[in-house]
Each structure stands twice: as C-alpha cells, then as structure tokens.
Design a protein around this motif. Sequence first.
Motif, PDB file in Angstrom:
ATOM      1  N   ARG A 164      46.347  23.892  40.684  1.00 47.84           N
ATOM      2  CA  ARG A 164      46.029  24.585  39.431  1.00 47.84           C
ATOM      3  C   ARG A 164      46.678  25.964  39.429  1.00 47.84           C
ATOM      4  NH1 ARG A 164      39.820  25.279  39.196  1.00 47.84           N
ATOM      5  NH2 ARG A 164      40.068  25.519  41.452  1.00 47.84           N
ATOM      6  N   GLY A 165      46.928  26.463  38.212  1.00 47.82           N
ATOM      7  CA  GLY A 165      47.435  27.822  38.101  1.00 47.82           C
ATOM      8  C   GLY A 165      46.484  28.844  38.677  1.00 47.82           C
ATOM      9  N   ILE A 166      45.190  28.539  38.614  1.00 47.97           N
ATOM     10  CA  ILE A 166      44.189  29.457  39.135  1.00 47.97           C
ATOM     11  C   ILE A 166      44.366  29.696  40.634  1.00 47.97           C
ATOM     12  CG2 ILE A 166      42.375  27.799  39.756  1.00 47.97           C
ATOM     13  CD1 ILE A 166      40.405  29.601  38.246  1.00 47.97           C
ATOM     14  N   GLY A 167      45.099  28.782  41.298  1.00 48.08           N
ATOM     15  CA  GLY A 167      45.354  28.935  42.724  1.00 48.08           C
ATOM     16  C   GLY A 167      46.278  30.083  43.066  1.00 48.08           C
ATOM     17  N   ILE A 168      46.981  30.623  42.069  1.00 45.08           N
ATOM     18  CA  ILE A 168      47.912  31.731  42.322  1.00 45.08           C
ATOM     19  C   ILE A 168      47.197  32.957  42.880  1.00 45.08           C
ATOM     20  CG2 ILE A 168      49.398  33.397  41.095  1.00 45.08           C
ATOM     21  CD1 ILE A 168      50.422  31.012  39.443  1.00 45.08           C
ATOM     22  N   ILE A 169      45.900  33.039  42.639  1.00 46.59           N
ATOM     23  CA  ILE A 169      45.173  34.184  43.191  1.00 46.59           C
ATOM     24  C   ILE A 169      45.184  34.173  44.722  1.00 46.59           C
ATOM     25  CG2 ILE A 169      42.847  33.201  43.358  1.00 46.59           C
ATOM     26  CD1 ILE A 169      41.890  35.865  41.996  1.00 46.59           C
ATOM     27  N   ASP A 170      45.423  33.004  45.329  1.00 47.84           N
ATOM     28  CA  ASP A 170      45.459  32.936  46.791  1.00 47.84           C
ATOM     29  C   ASP A 170      46.523  33.847  47.378  1.00 47.84           C
ATOM     30  OD1 ASP A 170      43.473  31.040  46.541  1.00 47.84           O
ATOM     31  OD2 ASP A 170      44.597  29.407  47.486  1.00 47.84           O
ATOM     32  N   THR A 171      47.657  34.003  46.690  1.00 49.42           N
ATOM     33  CA  THR A 171      48.740  34.819  47.248  1.00 49.42           C
ATOM     34  C   THR A 171      48.638  36.283  46.858  1.00 49.42           C
ATOM     35  OG1 THR A 171      50.136  34.007  45.437  1.00 49.42           O
ATOM     36  CG2 THR A 171      50.441  32.998  47.612  1.00 49.42           C
ATOM     37  N   VAL A 172      47.511  36.705  46.304  1.00 48.40           N
ATOM     38  CA  VAL A 172      47.320  38.141  46.129  1.00 48.40           C
ATOM     39  C   VAL A 172      47.357  38.838  47.492  1.00 48.40           C
ATOM     40  CG1 VAL A 172      44.775  38.203  46.265  1.00 48.40           C
ATOM     41  CG2 VAL A 172      45.993  39.861  44.824  1.00 48.40           C
ATOM     42  N   HIS A 173      47.094  38.066  48.535  1.00 48.85           N
ATOM     43  CA  HIS A 173      47.153  38.631  49.892  1.00 48.85           C
ATOM     44  C   HIS A 173      48.580  38.930  50.342  1.00 48.85           C
ATOM     45  CE1 HIS A 173      42.870  38.259  50.724  1.00 48.85           C
ATOM     46  NE2 HIS A 173      42.923  37.170  49.980  1.00 48.85           N
ATOM     47  N   LEU A 174      49.567  38.397  49.644  1.00 47.21           N
ATOM     48  CA  LEU A 174      50.948  38.727  49.975  1.00 47.21           C
ATOM     49  C   LEU A 174      51.385  40.073  49.396  1.00 47.21           C
ATOM     50  CD1 LEU A 174      52.832  35.320  49.629  1.00 47.21           C
ATOM     51  CD2 LEU A 174      52.076  36.484  51.715  1.00 47.21           C
ATOM     52  N   VAL A 175      50.560  40.658  48.544  1.00 47.50           N
ATOM     53  CA  VAL A 175      50.928  41.951  47.946  1.00 47.50           C
ATOM     54  C   VAL A 175      51.080  43.016  49.026  1.00 47.50           C
ATOM     55  CG1 VAL A 175      50.038  43.836  46.514  1.00 47.50           C
ATOM     56  CG2 VAL A 175      50.013  41.489  45.647  1.00 47.50           C
ATOM     57  N   GLU A 176      50.117  43.098  49.941  1.00 48.09           N
ATOM     58  CA  GLU A 176      50.240  44.112  50.989  1.00 48.09           C
ATOM     59  C   GLU A 176      51.302  43.737  52.014  1.00 48.09           C
ATOM     60  OE1 GLU A 176      47.222  47.291  52.245  1.00 48.09           O
ATOM     61  OE2 GLU A 176      46.759  45.559  53.510  1.00 48.09           O
ATOM     62  N   VAL A 177      51.569  42.454  52.188  1.00 43.90           N
ATOM     63  CA  VAL A 177      52.695  42.031  53.028  1.00 43.90           C
ATOM     64  C   VAL A 177      54.002  42.534  52.414  1.00 43.90           C
ATOM     65  CG1 VAL A 177      54.000  40.054  53.885  1.00 43.90           C
ATOM     66  CG2 VAL A 177      51.498  40.021  53.968  1.00 43.90           C
ATOM     67  N   SER A 211      57.767  31.724  35.551  1.00 44.45           N
ATOM     68  CA  SER A 211      58.396  30.678  34.752  1.00 44.45           C
ATOM     69  C   SER A 211      57.617  29.362  34.735  1.00 44.45           C
ATOM     70  CB  SER A 211      59.821  30.402  35.251  1.00 44.45           C
ATOM     71  OG  SER A 211      59.808  29.898  36.582  1.00 44.45           O
ATOM     72  N   HIS A 212      56.852  29.087  35.776  1.00 43.69           N
ATOM     73  CA  HIS A 212      56.134  27.816  35.835  1.00 43.69           C
ATOM     74  C   HIS A 212      54.882  27.871  34.943  1.00 43.69           C
ATOM     75  CE1 HIS A 212      53.856  24.414  37.515  1.00 43.69           C
ATOM     76  NE2 HIS A 212      55.035  23.955  37.918  1.00 43.69           N
ATOM     77  N   PRO A 213      54.489  26.749  34.355  1.00 46.87           N
ATOM     78  CA  PRO A 213      53.258  26.733  33.538  1.00 46.87           C
ATOM     79  C   PRO A 213      52.018  27.213  34.286  1.00 46.87           C
ATOM     80  CG  PRO A 213      54.529  24.736  33.149  1.00 46.87           C
ATOM     81  CD  PRO A 213      55.220  25.465  34.269  1.00 46.87           C
ATOM     82  N   TYR A 214      51.955  27.008  35.598  1.00 46.82           N
ATOM     83  CA  TYR A 214      50.817  27.535  36.360  1.00 46.82           C
ATOM     84  C   TYR A 214      50.778  29.056  36.300  1.00 46.82           C
ATOM     85  CZ  TYR A 214      49.711  23.038  38.643  1.00 46.82           C
ATOM     86  OH  TYR A 214      49.337  21.738  38.915  1.00 46.82           O
ATOM     87  N   GLY A 215      51.967  29.683  36.370  1.00 48.31           N
ATOM     88  CA  GLY A 215      52.022  31.134  36.272  1.00 48.31           C
ATOM     89  C   GLY A 215      51.550  31.619  34.912  1.00 48.31           C
ATOM     90  N   ALA A 216      51.976  30.931  33.853  1.00 46.88           N
ATOM     91  CA  ALA A 216      51.544  31.303  32.505  1.00 46.88           C
ATOM     92  C   ALA A 216      50.037  31.144  32.353  1.00 46.88           C
ATOM     93  CB  ALA A 216      52.281  30.456  31.470  1.00 46.88           C
ATOM     94  N   HIS A 225      41.784  36.974  37.562  1.00 47.40           N
ATOM     95  CA  HIS A 225      42.965  36.165  37.883  1.00 47.40           C
ATOM     96  C   HIS A 225      44.211  36.720  37.186  1.00 47.40           C
ATOM     97  CE1 HIS A 225      41.398  32.667  40.150  1.00 47.40           C
ATOM     98  NE2 HIS A 225      40.253  33.061  39.612  1.00 47.40           N
ATOM     99  N   SER A 226      44.066  37.152  35.954  1.00 44.29           N
ATOM    100  CA  SER A 226      45.198  37.750  35.246  1.00 44.29           C
ATOM    101  C   SER A 226      45.627  39.054  35.917  1.00 44.29           C
ATOM    102  CB  SER A 226      44.827  38.024  33.784  1.00 44.29           C
ATOM    103  OG  SER A 226      44.536  36.827  33.104  1.00 44.29           O
TER     104      SER A 226
END
Length: 391
Positions: A164-177, A211-216, A225-226
């Motif tokens: 799901r697009g909602i899964g993109i929140i998982d990589t918020v941890h890459l922000v500090e990386v 670009s992917h619909p999950y991102g939108a 999440h936004s």
Amino acid sequence: MRMRSTLLALVAVLSTGAAVSCAAQLTRAQLVGIERGRVLAAADSFVHLKPVTITAYRAERSAGGPHDYYSEGDYWWPDPKNPGGPYVRRDGETNPDNFDLHRQALRDFSVIVPALTAACEITHDPEYARAAVAQLDAWFVADATRMNPNLLYAQAIHGRVTGRGIGIIDTVHLVEVAQAVRVLERMGYLKGAERAAIEDWFRRYLGWLTSHPYGAAERDNGNNHSTAWALQVAEFATLVGDEQRVDSVRAFFEHTLIPGQMAQDGSFPKELARTKPYAYSLFNLDLMADLAQVLTTPGHDEWSYTTPDGRGLKKAIAFMYPYIRDKSQWPKAPDVMYDDQWPMRQTALLFGGLAYREPAYVALWKSLPADSKVDEVIRNFPVRQPLLWVN
C-alpha cells in the motif's frame, strides 16, 4: 534479529548528557556538550557491527523478491469471525505477530549510521566514518545485500493487499540516514564512485516516490502520512540537488499541509481523532518541524510562514508545549497503547526553540529522554541526532 537485542539494550543508556545553562540561542558547542556522551556510547557499540540488510530475512508472505522491502500493517489482526480469512483493522493496537523484520532492520540501520556520523563530527575519527560508509554500501550499493529503491510491498495486509502507499511512511527513517550522507560528504569521507552510487539510489527512490500511484496516495493521505512523504521528498531531493522537487515540497508545505491539517489553535484534528492522539500529535508536529528544518534556506524561512489566517509552526508548537511540559493537562483520553512512553526529546522543541529563540522550549527538550528501548517509540521518533541537523 541478531542486532536487535544489542540495540535495545543500548538505547536504555544513551539518554545522559552534560547540562548547559539555558540561553536564548543554544550554541553548537553547547549542543555537542549535551550530546557527546550518548553519541559516543552508541557509536562505540556500533562501529564494529556487520551490516545486516533486508536480504538477511526472507518474508514468506511477500509478493516481491529478496531485495524488496516488505512489511505488514501494524493494526491488522485475524478476524475472529473468519480466522482463515482477510485480516481486520484494530486502530492503534499493534499485532506483534505481523512480519516486521525488514522494518526492524531498516530502523536499526537508521539508528546506526546517524550515530556513527555524529560521532565522527565530534571526534573527527575516520573509523566512525568508515563504519558508516560500510553500512551505506551494504544497503544501497552491494549487489548481494542492497535494497531495491521502491516500496511496492510495504504495509501489506494478509488476505487483502500485497502493498500500500501508506507503507511509504516506513522509510521516514531514511531521512536521517540521508542527512548523515550529506554530512559525510561535507566532511570528505564519502566521495567518488561510492558517493555517486549512494546518491543514485536516493535519486531513483525519489523518482519512485513522486511518480508511482503509491506515492500519490501517500502524498494525499491528509494526516501524518502526508507530512512524512513530504519530509522524505524534501530531504532526498536536497541530497541529490533536485531543486525543482524541493520547491514543490515547499509549496506543498505552505499551501496543503498547514492549511489542510492544522486548526486555528495549532492542533492537528486528524491526529486528535486517533486512538493515540497524544503520540500522533507529537509525531506530526516533529515531522513538520523536521520539514521546516530541511526547507529553510537563506532565501526561504518556513519557520516564519503563516497562512493568511495565522496558522503556522509557531502556533502548532505553542499548542503542544504546555502538554509536553505537563502531560497531566492533556485534555484527551490517554493513548490506547504506550501512553506512558511519551514525550521524548521532541525535535519540534529543539528546532523550534532555536528558530524562535524560545529558551523554554530548549530547556524542556534537554529535560526529556533522548532515547528509548521501546520499539513503538523508535518507530515514531525518526530524528535522533540533532548534531547532524543544527550547525
């Protein structure tokens, strides 16, 4: 799981630091004094750890391959009325039996690399930098262990969806990386082909996010999440020099996030409506503060931005400050889980205290726990190394 017990044991001892007098503007030297002990304790324990990426853990229910990140939605459980059927949602209640090993590995990575980088900043010891770069290489470059730059299979729901697009929140941890990558580049420890390969990973992931619909779907989710999507796009675009996307997120912050999520009193109604209103209010506030920290440049001050009717980050921090200082005054019911784990050293207090020259915010930030061994806190506390963010 072999790093997990080490990490959880460590974070319990990482919250100590030297006290400094409260001033209108915390200096870099004072911040180093506060952070030095906890940063070096963490980095010294991480410096010899072998990188462990998602390829170490096979996700049997994933529709993807060994290099594809996979996670399952936290709040989804077997249906008592149909035990073998699709899962059902129980908001705020985490199912411990859902697959979480890729997310745990990603969070461990997001703890290790920033700590090593911050330690290198403090000591100028190249051993910390070399260890950080080895971790980055394993996750983003090495053919055998790298992660594919997409989240097609994140936050899957058993019996319902493969991702799901909602899964993109998982990589918020890459922000500090990504911020650590910027610091390592600035210090000269990441350059040449290795730097190019790591930046290329973030460039490709940024392209997928936008670009992917999950991102939108994640962009348009309407709550934290936004905000998390915007923070990722802003930070990754800054890393790879994509000014057009940085500008687009700046407009999104000003014209969509603040007016769409913030009430006149500075609260976030969509977060207040959740079963964890306190934690989610803190989480979204931190994300917005982190976003302002990324987007603010000499020509753009997002800390001072307000909508025509006066909504902005200053009002949002002022709303939450009394309830961080004295949680007993919080007007909502206690969070359904982990209520006693908050607040932490919320980045909104530090970044906002510095931006608005509010010594009370900085003093409160210093008084709170810097680290936690509780996975729920680690999940909702993605920026942990202020030395990487404050010059």
